[in-house]
Motif scaffolding. Structure first.
Motif, PDB file in Angstrom:
ATOM      1  N   ILE A   1      -0.168   0.673  -6.423  1.00 12.87           N
ATOM      2  CA  ILE A   1      -1.119   1.062  -7.466  1.00 12.87           C
ATOM      3  C   ILE A   1      -1.888   2.270  -6.925  1.00 12.87           C
ATOM      4  N   PRO A   2      -1.803   3.414  -7.593  1.00 16.26           N
ATOM      5  CA  PRO A   2      -2.458   4.600  -7.023  1.00 16.26           C
ATOM      6  C   PRO A   2      -3.949   4.360  -6.779  1.00 16.26           C
ATOM      7  N   ARG A   3      -4.351   4.776  -5.585  1.00 15.92           N
ATOM      8  CA  ARG A   3      -5.762   4.620  -5.199  1.00 15.92           C
ATOM      9  C   ARG A   3      -6.447   5.974  -5.300  1.00 15.92           C
ATOM     10  N   PHE A   4      -7.661   5.966  -5.797  1.00 17.34           N
ATOM     11  CA  PHE A   4      -8.391   7.222  -5.950  1.00 17.34           C
ATOM     12  C   PHE A   4      -9.625   7.270  -5.058  1.00 17.34           C
ATOM     13  N   GLY A   5     -10.090   6.113  -4.593  1.00 21.79           N
ATOM     14  CA  GLY A   5     -11.345   6.077  -3.846  1.00 21.79           C
ATOM     15  C   GLY A   5     -11.193   5.460  -2.472  1.00 21.79           C
ATOM     16  N   GLY A   6     -12.231   4.749  -2.026  1.00 22.94           N
ATOM     17  CA  GLY A   6     -12.316   4.346  -0.631  1.00 22.94           C
ATOM     18  C   GLY A   6     -11.916   2.912  -0.314  1.00 22.94           C
ATOM     19  N   ALA A   7     -11.759   2.045  -1.303  1.00 28.81           N
ATOM     20  CA  ALA A   7     -11.464   0.641  -0.995  1.00 28.81           C
ATOM     21  C   ALA A   7     -10.122   0.523  -0.283  1.00 28.81           C
ATOM     22  N   GLU A   8     -10.043  -0.399   0.666  1.00 29.25           N
ATOM     23  CA  GLU A   8      -8.814  -0.572   1.444  1.00 29.25           C
ATOM     24  C   GLU A   8      -7.708  -1.233   0.639  1.00 29.25           C
ATOM     25  N   SER A   9      -8.085  -2.111  -0.252  1.00 28.70           N
ATOM     26  CA  SER A   9      -7.087  -2.871  -1.001  1.00 28.70           C
ATOM     27  C   SER A   9      -7.723  -3.388  -2.277  1.00 28.70           C
ATOM     28  N   LEU A  10      -6.885  -3.971  -3.129  1.00 27.75           N
ATOM     29  CA  LEU A  10      -7.371  -4.639  -4.329  1.00 27.75           C
ATOM     30  C   LEU A  10      -7.148  -6.135  -4.147  1.00 27.75           C
TER      31      LEU A  10
ATOM     32  N   ILE B   1      -2.408  -5.526 -12.832  1.00 32.42           N
ATOM     33  CA  ILE B   1      -2.090  -4.113 -13.081  1.00 32.42           C
ATOM     34  C   ILE B   1      -0.569  -3.920 -13.109  1.00 32.42           C
TER      35      ILE B   1
ATOM     36  N   VAL C   1       3.294   2.619  -9.364  1.00 31.74           N
ATOM     37  CA  VAL C   1       3.544   1.619 -10.405  1.00 31.74           C
ATOM     38  C   VAL C   1       3.650   2.269 -11.793  1.00 31.74           C
ATOM     39  N   HIS C   2       3.038   3.429 -11.926  1.00 25.65           N
ATOM     40  CA  HIS C   2       3.081   4.115 -13.227  1.00 25.65           C
ATOM     41  C   HIS C   2       4.457   4.694 -13.532  1.00 25.65           C
TER      42      HIS C   2
ATOM     43  N   LEU D   1       0.822  -1.211   0.000  1.00 21.75           N
ATOM     44  CA  LEU D   1       0.000   0.000   0.000  1.00 21.75           C
ATOM     45  C   LEU D   1       0.859   1.265   0.000  1.00 21.75           C
TER      46      LEU D   1
END
Lengths: 245, 245
Positions: B217-226, B234, B183-184, B178
């Motif tokens: 992996i850049p996160r933009f919203g509310g999920a804790e993880s993928l 990705i 990654v980009h 996290l």
């Protein structure tokens, strides 16, 4: 202590028809119930055994392990089972013309639908659309696989082709297909709809007819396709990477 | 026609211990058996009902639907069940220093392991490593979820931390976490190892100690993880995008 009527009612909620009739759904397990409580998601009934760490909360009906074993929807019971109220919000007119929409066309596996909600949440999609033949949003496996995202992402069940017909012509409708534009070359897009078809059948003809741009994830090896959730995540990652901020 | 001993043997192959003892595994369903036959994957026994389109093949043992219902490992029997031979290839010395390796550290869900094989196949990873506590490669759900990729991607079961200790110091070991590098922004990498931890626990301490670069992996919203498979896909998409060809 559970009455026989309660037991029967709670068990019957595993069927979509009954959930719709009663406007209630069941969610089970320490983790997911804990997540929903932490988000202040309205849970109208909570049943727990003494093993649940929060079993002293007000309004918790205490069950014996035997009772929980009879009422659970899971193969192995957890220490808590909660009942939530089903609310369905209609899609506001014009909504699809703004922001990022993830639209699922006949994705029937509840685990996939839940994983897609989690992806939509991670990438801050503004909404998720489900065609009526997708797995039911209030199926326990959808809620489980979404890891709490089902309570954060606005979800609307709509006739997808009809909804896509209302969209502003300036907003691209991206369909993930095996032949299309390289997803790495997508221009910056603030507003877009990403449509994802079912694993087996792909997009329905009516929805495919509304796609304005076919995109492809470059393949380097031998697999025939990617899982629907994986494909959606890669498209979202690419769109967010290039989106103007 | 099945003997009682055959029936018992085939059913017993759902247990990993028995599979290892007999060096055999079971695979079922028109799609997956068809895929394996199309790839000339060696299947040492094939059992089919009259409903299987290829039931006239040589060496197919014809079963009644009742027999298939007794022998199947699936909740609902298909028209064909095949037995393959377990082969395990040791990891060649020095192999990890060349090409792209996807290394799974304690990924226990067989559906996830299968999906990760499919991703490795799509992105032409040169090999997949499984730690010994991953789901068994020859578990039917792994094979099913891999959609044929299990027969295309070289897979090695190894003590992961020990294997990573042998790698050339010029080859980055990427751990998905996290907090890490976006990654980009990864530079072009032709040789790399991507390690993926279990959904619940993440990477084991011994494997985490071998990670040379943490990526996020850049996160933009509310999920804790993928989901682990989504994250791996990705990272692969980003590595392959920038890899020198």
């Amino acid at each position: 202590m559970l009455t026989k009527a309660d037991l029967q009612r709670l068990r019957s909620l595993r069927e979509k028809k009954i959930r719709e009739e009663l406007g209630r759904f069941v969610v089970e397990g320490e983790k997911v119930v804990g997540e929903l409580l932490a988000m202040n998601f309205p849970l109208v009934e909570i049943y727990a055994t003494a093993a649940w760490p929060e079993s002293q909360r007000a309004n918790v009906v205490r069950l014996s392990e035997q009772e929980m074993a009879r009422v659970t929807h899971l193969p192995a019971p957890s220490s808590v089972l909660a009942v939530g109220q089903i609310t369905r919000t209609p899609l506001p007119p014009g909504a699809l013309s703004h922001g990022l929409t993830l639209a699922l066309d006949g994705v029937q596996d509840p685990g996939n639908v839940g994983t897609l909600l989690r992806i939509a949440d991670w990438f801050a999609c503004d909404r998720v659309l489900l065609s009526p033949d997708c797995a039911d949003l209030f199926h326990q496996k959808v809620i489980d696989a979404s890891k709490g995202s089902f309570a954060r992402v606005p979800v609307h069940t709509v006739e997808l082709a009809a909804a896509l017909a209302t969209i502003a012509s300036t907003v691209p409708v991206l369909g993930c297909e095996l032949k299309g534009d390289d997803v790495h070359t997508l221009p910056p897009l603030r507003d877009a709809v990403i449509v994802i078809g079912s694993e087996g059948r792909g997009l329905s003809a009516a929805v495919a007819a509304r796609v304005t741009r076919r995109v492809t994830i470059p393949r380097f090896g031998g697999a025939e396709s990617l899982n629907a959730a994986v494909a959606a995540a890669i498209v979202c990652d690419n769109l967010r990477r290039t989106a103007p901020r």
